[in-house]
Design a protein around this motif. Structure first.
Motif, PDB file in Angstrom:
ATOM      1  N   GLN A 136       5.313  14.503   7.720  1.00 52.77           N
ATOM      2  CA  GLN A 136       5.231  14.293   6.342  1.00 52.77           C
ATOM      3  C   GLN A 136       4.435  12.930   6.041  1.00 52.77           C
ATOM      4  O   GLN A 136       3.809  12.795   4.914  1.00 52.77           O
ATOM      5  CB  GLN A 136       6.709  13.495   6.156  1.00 52.77           C
ATOM      6  N   ASP A 137       4.194  12.069   7.082  1.00 57.64           N
ATOM      7  CA  ASP A 137       2.943  10.999   6.719  1.00 57.64           C
ATOM      8  C   ASP A 137       1.787  11.728   6.583  1.00 57.64           C
ATOM      9  O   ASP A 137       0.990  11.046   5.800  1.00 57.64           O
ATOM     10  CB  ASP A 137       3.277  10.139   7.789  1.00 57.64           C
ATOM     11  N   ILE A 138       1.555  12.582   7.338  1.00 55.97           N
ATOM     12  CA  ILE A 138      -0.035  13.180   7.101  1.00 55.97           C
ATOM     13  C   ILE A 138       0.094  13.731   5.631  1.00 55.97           C
ATOM     14  O   ILE A 138      -0.898  13.385   5.062  1.00 55.97           O
ATOM     15  CB  ILE A 138      -0.026  14.402   8.182  1.00 55.97           C
ATOM     16  N   LEU A 139       1.043  14.543   5.284  1.00 59.84           N
ATOM     17  CA  LEU A 139       0.924  14.890   4.004  1.00 59.84           C
ATOM     18  C   LEU A 139       0.883  13.833   2.743  1.00 59.84           C
ATOM     19  O   LEU A 139      -0.110  13.760   1.943  1.00 59.84           O
ATOM     20  CB  LEU A 139       2.176  15.546   3.411  1.00 59.84           C
ATOM     21  N   ILE A 140       1.484  12.736   3.187  1.00 55.26           N
ATOM     22  CA  ILE A 140       1.628  11.590   2.086  1.00 55.26           C
ATOM     23  C   ILE A 140       0.285  10.915   1.965  1.00 55.26           C
ATOM     24  O   ILE A 140      -0.394  10.554   0.874  1.00 55.26           O
ATOM     25  CB  ILE A 140       2.852  10.595   2.218  1.00 55.26           C
ATOM     26  N   ARG A 141      -0.157  10.651   3.156  1.00 55.14           N
ATOM     27  CA  ARG A 141      -1.427   9.770   3.379  1.00 55.14           C
ATOM     28  C   ARG A 141      -2.575  10.731   2.709  1.00 55.14           C
ATOM     29  O   ARG A 141      -3.731  10.020   1.974  1.00 55.14           O
ATOM     30  CB  ARG A 141      -1.781   9.471   4.898  1.00 55.14           C
TER      31      ARG A 141
ATOM     32  N   ASP B 167       0.808  -1.287   0.029  1.00 50.90           N
ATOM     33  CA  ASP B 167      -0.179   0.105   0.167  1.00 50.90           C
ATOM     34  C   ASP B 167       0.865   1.357   0.167  1.00 50.90           C
ATOM     35  O   ASP B 167       0.314   2.445  -0.556  1.00 50.90           O
ATOM     36  CB  ASP B 167      -0.955   0.033   1.206  1.00 50.90           C
ATOM     37  N   PHE B 168       1.961   1.241   0.351  1.00 51.33           N
ATOM     38  CA  PHE B 168       3.019   2.420   0.394  1.00 51.33           C
ATOM     39  C   PHE B 168       3.552   2.564  -0.893  1.00 51.33           C
ATOM     40  O   PHE B 168       4.509   3.592  -0.970  1.00 51.33           O
ATOM     41  CB  PHE B 168       4.148   2.171   1.537  1.00 51.33           C
ATOM     42  N   HIS B 169       3.634   1.603  -1.740  1.00 51.10           N
ATOM     43  CA  HIS B 169       4.395   1.536  -2.913  1.00 51.10           C
ATOM     44  C   HIS B 169       3.829   2.663  -3.968  1.00 51.10           C
ATOM     45  O   HIS B 169       2.736   2.557  -4.118  1.00 51.10           O
ATOM     46  CB  HIS B 169       4.599   0.457  -3.623  1.00 51.10           C
TER      47      HIS B 169
ATOM     48  N   SER C 219     -10.602   6.999  -1.343  1.00 51.14           N
ATOM     49  CA  SER C 219     -10.714   8.308  -1.826  1.00 51.14           C
ATOM     50  C   SER C 219     -10.900   9.399  -0.670  1.00 51.14           C
ATOM     51  O   SER C 219     -11.803   9.106   0.108  1.00 51.14           O
ATOM     52  CB  SER C 219     -11.893   8.682  -2.835  1.00 51.14           C
ATOM     53  N   TRP C 220     -10.378  10.526  -0.913  1.00 52.68           N
ATOM     54  CA  TRP C 220     -10.426  11.631   0.069  1.00 52.68           C
ATOM     55  C   TRP C 220     -11.763  12.308  -0.063  1.00 52.68           C
ATOM     56  O   TRP C 220     -11.979  12.418  -1.168  1.00 52.68           O
ATOM     57  CB  TRP C 220      -9.350  12.736  -0.159  1.00 52.68           C
ATOM     58  N   PRO C 221     -12.545  12.503   0.888  1.00 49.31           N
ATOM     59  CA  PRO C 221     -13.614  13.396   0.980  1.00 49.31           C
ATOM     60  C   PRO C 221     -13.771  14.545   0.113  1.00 49.31           C
ATOM     61  O   PRO C 221     -12.815  15.400   0.014  1.00 49.31           O
ATOM     62  CB  PRO C 221     -14.065  13.601   2.445  1.00 49.31           C
ATOM     63  N   VAL C 222     -14.738  15.132  -0.557  1.00 49.39           N
ATOM     64  CA  VAL C 222     -15.038  16.154  -1.351  1.00 49.39           C
ATOM     65  C   VAL C 222     -16.356  16.841  -0.855  1.00 49.39           C
ATOM     66  O   VAL C 222     -17.328  15.886  -0.645  1.00 49.39           O
ATOM     67  CB  VAL C 222     -14.883  15.796  -2.909  1.00 49.39           C
ATOM     68  N   PRO C 223     -16.171  18.112  -0.516  1.00 47.44           N
ATOM     69  CA  PRO C 223     -17.613  18.679  -0.128  1.00 47.44           C
ATOM     70  C   PRO C 223     -18.715  18.592  -1.114  1.00 47.44           C
ATOM     71  O   PRO C 223     -18.549  18.458  -2.609  1.00 47.44           O
ATOM     72  CB  PRO C 223     -17.136  20.289  -0.074  1.00 47.44           C
ATOM     73  N   ASP C 224     -19.934  18.035  -0.582  1.00 49.52           N
ATOM     74  CA  ASP C 224     -21.163  17.921  -1.778  1.00 49.52           C
ATOM     75  C   ASP C 224     -21.935  19.093  -1.491  1.00 49.52           C
ATOM     76  O   ASP C 224     -22.646  19.420  -0.749  1.00 49.52           O
ATOM     77  CB  ASP C 224     -21.651  16.674  -0.972  1.00 49.52           C
ATOM     78  N   SER C 225     -21.831  19.647  -2.538  1.00 51.92           N
ATOM     79  CA  SER C 225     -22.487  21.146  -3.011  1.00 51.92           C
ATOM     80  C   SER C 225     -24.066  20.800  -2.696  1.00 51.92           C
ATOM     81  O   SER C 225     -24.726  21.681  -2.473  1.00 51.92           O
ATOM     82  CB  SER C 225     -22.482  21.575  -4.432  1.00 51.92           C
ATOM     83  N   ARG C 226     -24.828  19.506  -2.848  1.00 52.33           N
ATOM     84  CA  ARG C 226     -26.306  19.284  -2.332  1.00 52.33           C
ATOM     85  C   ARG C 226     -26.325  19.661  -0.930  1.00 52.33           C
ATOM     86  O   ARG C 226     -27.542  19.852  -0.649  1.00 52.33           O
ATOM     87  CB  ARG C 226     -26.442  17.799  -2.671  1.00 52.33           C
ATOM     88  N   PHE C 227     -25.310  19.680  -0.223  1.00 56.05           N
ATOM     89  CA  PHE C 227     -25.567  19.845   1.492  1.00 56.05           C
ATOM     90  C   PHE C 227     -25.143  21.127   1.756  1.00 56.05           C
ATOM     91  O   PHE C 227     -24.876  21.287   3.082  1.00 56.05           O
ATOM     92  CB  PHE C 227     -24.630  18.702   2.125  1.00 56.05           C
ATOM     93  N   ALA C 228     -25.271  22.005   0.874  1.00 62.42           N
ATOM     94  CA  ALA C 228     -25.244  23.443   1.456  1.00 62.42           C
ATOM     95  C   ALA C 228     -26.490  23.948   2.050  1.00 62.42           C
ATOM     96  O   ALA C 228     -27.288  24.433   1.280  1.00 62.42           O
ATOM     97  CB  ALA C 228     -24.740  24.224   0.358  1.00 62.42           C
TER      98      ALA C 228
ATOM     99  N   LYS D 250      -2.364  13.086   0.260  1.00 62.73           N
ATOM    100  CA  LYS D 250      -2.275  13.144  -0.937  1.00 62.73           C
ATOM    101  C   LYS D 250      -2.433  11.870  -1.551  1.00 62.73           C
ATOM    102  O   LYS D 250      -3.111  11.819  -2.842  1.00 62.73           O
ATOM    103  CB  LYS D 250      -0.948  13.792  -1.487  1.00 62.73           C
ATOM    104  N   ARG D 251      -2.221  10.800  -1.053  1.00 63.52           N
ATOM    105  CA  ARG D 251      -2.536   9.261  -1.471  1.00 63.52           C
ATOM    106  C   ARG D 251      -3.863   9.375  -1.629  1.00 63.52           C
ATOM    107  O   ARG D 251      -4.244   8.961  -2.736  1.00 63.52           O
ATOM    108  CB  ARG D 251      -1.714   8.117  -0.542  1.00 63.52           C
ATOM    109  N   MET D 252      -4.501   9.605  -0.985  1.00 67.46           N
ATOM    110  CA  MET D 252      -6.048   9.479  -0.869  1.00 67.46           C
ATOM    111  C   MET D 252      -6.579  10.263  -1.924  1.00 67.46           C
ATOM    112  O   MET D 252      -7.583   9.994  -2.311  1.00 67.46           O
ATOM    113  CB  MET D 252      -6.658   9.859   0.664  1.00 67.46           C
ATOM    114  N   GLN D 253      -6.055  11.423  -1.885  1.00 65.15           N
ATOM    115  CA  GLN D 253      -6.601  12.400  -3.023  1.00 65.15           C
ATOM    116  C   GLN D 253      -6.239  12.099  -4.540  1.00 65.15           C
ATOM    117  O   GLN D 253      -6.791  12.552  -5.349  1.00 65.15           O
ATOM    118  CB  GLN D 253      -5.603  13.835  -2.888  1.00 65.15           C
ATOM    119  N   GLY D 254      -5.571  10.731  -4.704  1.00 67.20           N
ATOM    120  CA  GLY D 254      -5.531  10.146  -5.805  1.00 67.20           C
ATOM    121  C   GLY D 254      -3.957  10.565  -6.536  1.00 67.20           C
ATOM    122  O   GLY D 254      -3.874  10.291  -7.810  1.00 67.20           O
ATOM    123  N   TYR D 255      -3.243  11.166  -5.829  1.00 68.38           N
ATOM    124  CA  TYR D 255      -1.719  11.379  -6.346  1.00 68.38           C
ATOM    125  C   TYR D 255      -1.030   9.922  -6.382  1.00 68.38           C
ATOM    126  O   TYR D 255      -1.254   9.085  -5.504  1.00 68.38           O
ATOM    127  CB  TYR D 255      -1.146  12.403  -5.410  1.00 68.38           C
ATOM    128  N   SER D 256      -0.007   9.804  -7.316  1.00 71.37           N
ATOM    129  CA  SER D 256       1.069   8.788  -7.187  1.00 71.37           C
ATOM    130  C   SER D 256       1.905   9.205  -6.070  1.00 71.37           C
ATOM    131  O   SER D 256       2.819  10.162  -6.375  1.00 71.37           O
ATOM    132  CB  SER D 256       1.630   8.741  -8.386  1.00 71.37           C
TER     133      SER D 256
END
Length: 881
Positions: free
Chosen positions: A61-66, A25-27, A710-719, A68-74
């Motif tokens: 660093q781990d906070i940033l990496i995790r 998972d870290f690779h 995947s990292w959460p994204v605000p849902d505009s329906r919930f404004a 970004k990883r969840m945001q879909g970055y390599s």
RNA sequence: GGGCGAUUAGCUCAGUCGGUUAGAGCGCCUGCCUCACAUGCAGGAGGUCGAUGGUUCGAGUCCAUUAUCGCCCACCA
């Protein structure tokens, strides 16, 4: 599904790390099509143990990496260690010493072998400790600064810099550690203020016409004096320039010279000049063609040039010189004198300025480009003020002494020809001299400064000088996370080398975090009794609680004094989360299946919490983008505890404990799980273990491990602005009633009745819609809504804008307490009102402040005035009782 | 000698672009073992934001001076 009521980190941490690492998972894969995000770890010393500084650095660093990883970055986090030349050599030398041997006894080859053995068996403990901390490092790529690939990079850089004329050999004064018996660079010398003495010594004239007096802090160096200098503008001594002195103890004739370096005010205004043992004197000596007499050997003992003092240690020699001068009547006086003395940054021995032949990097051309890269924004320091420190150093930088007289490190690839003296420097070890072809060539016995190889770290770890896919994808790295203490040692040098050899910056951002002083830390921790061992903390409170504490501390300035109480507090937070999950899972049941939320089915409080979730996601993202780890952590804490747990879970109980098959209960369960899953995702970079453990219990088939989700994204329906405002009013109502209960000491078992007098339609609406929740959350028996209500004297009252609340308490009310309570409220309202009145009476304010601000104040004034009226009316009625 | 930072509740610290009532954790006081959690729940006390002056309608926040503490750099022997 059964969960224990107390969260136990021990049962989950090790397990999850094993699964993550084992599953790859870290690779990070350079062949994927995702956008790259990369960080190289500041390589810890192979001798190192995880201290608080590492813990902070790597957690961030781990906070940033995790994230970004969840945001879909390599997302690549490159691990590795530094061979730490002097530090490691010292460790093994110490071991040998215990066996009664020295490194010279075993010889170079065997010694180096011994260090490698030590490295394999005892070194690198820190890798395990980084795993314990949960760091999602791509271990498959682990590098060591002395491994084959990196050594090749080092060789390549050395050869190229040499060919470009940027590496040269020179004979000059350097910082010498007599204990380590090696040269050090300027920044490896740590200055400490010491109580010393200024010795005033008489130097007689050759013509016996008297004497002059010089002042020195290191009297033993007089053995190497070759002149005495005065300032050319010093009228006191102008007539003496050119005269000859007899150097006492040595009986050498030395001239008096004039040099503008000399400060007239200091000491006697006359300086003894020792070109071989003082950097300034060295420069003076060059200007005046003075002989350089080296009086010390490499261990710091007086050598053959010291005559009768030969063989004495430098400090013994100092004593004896002083004694001898005294007995000859040449010591005028000894003054107390505090001055900064250089110490070896590894063994803390006093440094000796020492003449020797060393290798240097000509740094100016490299520094110029590195300055530009920060000036023009190719590299950004966060916080920005560190740029100033960086510029300051880079603009005054001096050539970098890179040779070390050690055995552990990258051997300098320079080969000397016995026949013609030519130096051959090639990518491969030469067999003969470039110049004359002689095969009698010897490799330089020195090694390179450890920091020479770490300067290449961002690209050497990615396979340079080969043109690898890894380099192509992940260089430049996204951010460097480090402490300010190594900006000069490491950050600046990486920038210079990256620009020179990759033609591009090594990283876009440099995030400089607070510094936690380590085990040596007389400076802070130990003397204040604040030493905290991260491993003990993780053992005691769990890694997640510990990491969360570090993240929330990350905003502060330079020093971190971590309070254990604080960690304990965040352990409680873990437990709170754990129990919230227990509650949700218990109520959601086993046959639950999640589905898309339908906007129309959402009730007011559902809308409120979803709205708040949107805010939390946005806020966490914004904070992390700007490296405001503390704000992000704070937000997560707030949301989980004070919004989700304190309010939503309580709100939802009515529905869950009522008709459990109702549509309302079903919606509540859907929302609970929806919010829980997103909130756990937000938590993951900070608290990877507990979040993964929870996720395991709520994830659907088809969903991945949380680390890969995947990292959460605000849902505009919930404004849902309107519902959010209405809920704030609801909360205020509950709060007001609880306040009455609390202040008047009404026991929880005693249910009260409450009368609402809403003065506006919207308020009526809110009370009506939420009455069952008010009952539950404020422990109310009956609610009456009426504008005709005539409160009894024995009613407790609360007032908010557009609504009066009465709690009839006949027989129960403590009149004095209620009076006291009202007084307090009245006082507060009055003070507020006065402040606002003064503001509104100020013509300048009304004219100049933005209309928006003025309107706000006016509205607030109206509300407060009405509230105050009612409060005073109530108070007046009570007064008589 | 230069440069930087800090000074906010009893303690450890947040406070973004100046804008209603300055926040958190711990500690403290009161009442609760309420069917997720006593590592918990509800309520409460506690701050003239180091000092002085200035800018501004408005300053914890901007400017100047100053005090105390700390750090980094520096060749005054």
């Amino acid at each position: 599904m059964e969960l224990a009521s107390v969260y136990d980190p021990k049962q989950v941490e090790e397990k999850w790390y094993r699964i993550w690492e084992g599953s790859g998972d870290f690779h990070a894969d350079e062949n994927d099509s995702k956008e790259p995000y990369s960080i190289v770890i500041p390589p810890p010393n192979v001798t190192g143990n995880l201290h608080m500084g590492h813990a902070l650095n790597n957690t961030l660093q781990d906070i940033l990496i995790r994230w970004k990883r969840m945001q879909g970055y390599s997302a690549l986090w490159m691990p590795g260690m530094d061979h730490a030349g002097i530090a490691t050599q010292n460790v093994v030398e110490r071991l040998l010493k215990e066996e009664g041997k020295s490194k010279d006894d075993v010889g170079r080859e065997a010694f180096v072998k011994r260090v490698w053995e030590w490295k394999e068996h005892s070194g690198g403990q820190i890798q395990r400790q980084l795993r314990r901390l949960g760091c999602s490092l791509d271990w498959q790529r682990e590098r060591f600064t002395l491994d084959e690939g990196l050594s090749k990079a080092v060789r390549n850089v050395f050869v190229n810099l040499y060919r470009d004329g940027l590496i040269y050999q020179g004979y000059r004064i350097i910082n010498w550690c007599p204990r380590c018996r090696t040269a050090l660079s300027d920044i490896e010398t740590e200055y400490q203020d010491l109580k010393g003495a200024l010795y005033h010594i008489h130097y007689p004239f050759r013509d016996a016409s008297g004497h002059i007096t010089v002042a020195t802090t290191r009297p033993e160096t007089m053995l190497g004096d070759t002149a005495v200098a005065v300032n050319p503008d010093d009228v006191r001594y102008a007539h003496l320039v050119g005269k000859t002195l007899i150097l006492p103890l040595v009986n050498r004739e030395i001239p008096i010279i004039a040099d503008s370096f000399v400060a007239k005010e200091f000491g006697t205004g006359m300086v003894k000049v020792t070109p071989a043992h003082d950097p300034n004197d060295f420069e003076i000596g060059k200007r005046h063609n003075l002989p350089e007499i080296n009086i010390l050997d490499e261990k710091g003992y007086i050598n053959e040039n010291g005559g009768q003092y030969r063989g004495l240690d430098r400090f013994e020699a100092r004593k004896k010189v002083v004694d001898d001068l005294t007995s000859q009547g040449l010591l005028e006086k000894i003054e107390e004198h505090n001055h900064a003395v250089g110490h070896c940054y590894r063994c803390h021995t006093i440094i000796e300025p020492y003449m020797s032949k060393q290798w240097f990097v000509k740094i100016k051309p490299l520094a110029d480009e590195a300055i530009r890269a920060v000036e023009d924004g190719r590299i950004r320091f966060v916080p920005k003020n560190w740029e100033k420190t960086y510029f300051e150093w880079m603009r005054n930088i001096r050539d970098w002494c890179i040779s070390r007289q050690l055995w552990w490190g990258h051997r300098i690839p320079a080969f000397y020809c016995d026949a013609c003296g030519h130096i051959t420097v090639e990518l491969e070890d030469p067999v003969k001299c470039d110049e004359c072809g002689s095969e009698n060539i010897q490799q330089d016995s020195d090694v390179l400064d450890t920091w020479f190889s770490s300067a290449l770290w961002p690209f050497s770890t990615m396979g340079w000088p080969e043109e690898t896919k890894t380099l192509k994808k992940y260089y430049p790295t996204s951010v460097l996370v480090t402490g300010f203490d190594i900006i000069f040692f490491w950050v600046a040098r990486m920038i210079m080398m990256g620009l020179k050899f990759m033609k591009d910056v090594p990283f876009r951002d440099v995030y400089i975090h607070a510094l936690v002083r380590d085990e040596h830390g007389q400076k802070m921790s130990k003397s204040r009794g604040n030493v905290i061992d991260p491993l003990v903390m993780m053992e005691e409170y769990g890694t997640d609680a510990f990491r969360f504490t570090l993240a929330i501390f990350a905003a502060q300035g330079r020093d971190i004094i971590l309070s254990e109480k604080r960690i304990e507090g965040y352990r409680a937070f873990c437990n709170k989360i754990w129990n919230a999950v227990r509650f949700i899972l218990m109520n959601v049941g086993n046959d639950f299946s999640p589905r898309e939320l339908n906007i129309d089915e959402l009730e007011q409080f559902d809308r409120w919490i979803l709205h708040r979730l949107n805010d939390a996601i946005t806020s966490v993202n914004e904070s992390l983008e700007e490296y405001r780890f503390n704000d992000a952590a704070q937000k997560i804490y707030e949301f989980w505890w004070h919004e989700f747990c304190d309010w939503y879970l309580e709100m939802v109980k009515n529905r869950l404990y009522g008709e459990s098959s109702s549509a309302s209960a079903d919606t509540a369960r859907q929302v609970l799980i929806y919010v829980l899953k997103n909130a756990v995702k937000l938590l993951h970079p900070f608290m990877p273990f507990i979040s993964e453990e929870i996720w395991e219990r709520v994830k659907q088939s088809g969903e991945k491990r949380l680390i890969l989700e995947s990292w959460p994204v605000p849902d505009s329906r919930f404004a849902f602005e309107k519902e959010a405002r209405a809920t704030d009013i609801f909360k205020e109502i509950v709060y007001k009633i609880r306040n009455i209960r609390g202040e008047l000491n009404i026991p929880p078992a005693k249910k009260a009745n409450v009368v609402f007098c809403p003065k506006a339609e919207y308020m009526l609406d809110i009370v009506k819609k939420t009455d069952s929740y008010i009952k539950a959350m404020a422990k109310v028996e009956n609610i009456i809504i009426s504008n005709d209500y005539h409160p009894a004297k024995t009613d407790a009252a609360a007032v908010l804008s557009d609504c009066e609340i009465y709690v009839p308490l006949a027989g129960l009310i403590d009149v004095d307490k209620e009076k006291e309570r009202l007084e307090k409220e009245i006082e507060k309202a009055k003070a507020d009102l006065a402040r606002i009145r003064a503001k509104l009476a100020n013509k300048n304010f009304v004219d100049k402040a933005p209309a928006e601000v003025v309107e706000k104040e006016q509205a607030r004034h109206g509300e407060l005035a009405a509230v105050l009226d009612t409060l005073e009316e109530r108070y007046g009625r009570l007064k008589g009782m």
